[in-house]
Design an enzyme around this catalytic site. Sequence first.
Site, short mmCIF file in Angstrom:
data_model
loop_
_atom_site.label_atom_id
_atom_site.label_comp_id
_atom_site.label_asym_id
_atom_site.label_seq_id
_atom_site.Cartn_x
_atom_site.Cartn_y
_atom_site.Cartn_z
N CYS A 65 0.84 -1.21 0.00
CA CYS A 65 0.00 0.00 0.00
C CYS A 65 0.86 1.25 0.00
O CYS A 65 1.38 1.67 1.04
CB CYS A 65 -0.93 0.00 1.21
SG CYS A 65 -2.00 1.46 1.30
N CYS B 130 -0.66 4.04 2.16
CA CYS B 130 -0.49 3.83 3.60
C CYS B 130 0.93 4.10 4.06
O CYS B 130 1.15 4.72 5.11
CB CYS B 130 -0.85 2.39 3.98
SG CYS B 130 -2.44 1.80 3.37
N ASP B 131 1.91 3.61 3.30
CA ASP B 131 3.29 3.57 3.78
C ASP B 131 4.27 4.47 3.05
O ASP B 131 5.43 4.57 3.43
CB ASP B 131 3.81 2.11 3.72
CG ASP B 131 2.98 1.16 4.55
OD1 ASP B 131 2.47 1.61 5.60
OD2 ASP B 131 2.84 -0.01 4.17
#
Length: 303
Positions: free
Chosen positions: A130, A133-134
């Site tokens: 992701c 997300c990261d």
Amino acid sequence: MYDLIIIGGGVAGMTAAIYAARSGLSALIIEKAGFGGQAALTAKIENYPSYKEIEGFQLAADIKAQVDALGVESRSADVTGLKKENDIFTVATDSDSYQSKAVIIANGVRRRELGIPGEDKLRGRGVSWCAVCDGGFFRKKKTAVIGAGNSALGDAIYLSNLCEEVYLIFRRDYPTATKSYMDQLEKIDNIRLMPRHIPVEIKGDFVVNALTVKNVDSGEMSDIEVNGVFEAIGLIPDNDLFSELAELDNNGYIITDGEMRTKTPGLFAAGDTRQKSLRQIVTACSDGAQAATAAHDFLKIGL
């Protein structure tokens, strides 16, 4: 006892909840991770009607707010079993069990993994599925994205705004993404294309520090110094749990009719989890609306 339990809180499941609530059904959504599913993990969405552009997380949050405003109950839990006895469904989770007269399976799909050395060891330590997300962990660093489709290019484009350099690694001669992504790619200077290469090992003692790739033509191996590896190589269904009540195709997707009905009366499927030709946010919404409508007709009219 609920009229309807919806397994999965992605776009399909949440849309089903909206339609169920508006038709007077008592409904419960069970979601094991974060509401929004794959949509919430998408950096920018540009093909959803009424929005020229919107962040996936924001779209998911907006839909969830609408679900909550309608009074639909939700639980965070991992579904571990589904059975039907005497016309009542029991949905077991890792924390409790719930009963309903109808069920919609909208559990989506999970991300495919590479299965190469270093992947498990460095999961969460530089290996990610992701970018949204990261990606923030890799500001001004070097990363690699594995894949050639829309998801891979979307991740690479997103990371290019954060990272010093992004390597896009894929087996084919050219990416398979749509023209809109290719047009964006041509305007970005810090994305390095590596066609005809495959990843063979992710290296690092405690965090990722390199990715070993192989040239599929020459067989030559080389190491790329990167701090993060983002995998975007496709999605796979996870439906073994439902195989007794729902028929699965050879790829593990749930087979439904046009009304989202499975082989078991009162059991429906919607979204990416079912056999279909197009998996998009707008088709997930359509599936969810249709499944909830069919569930209402099954419960109230007997269709």
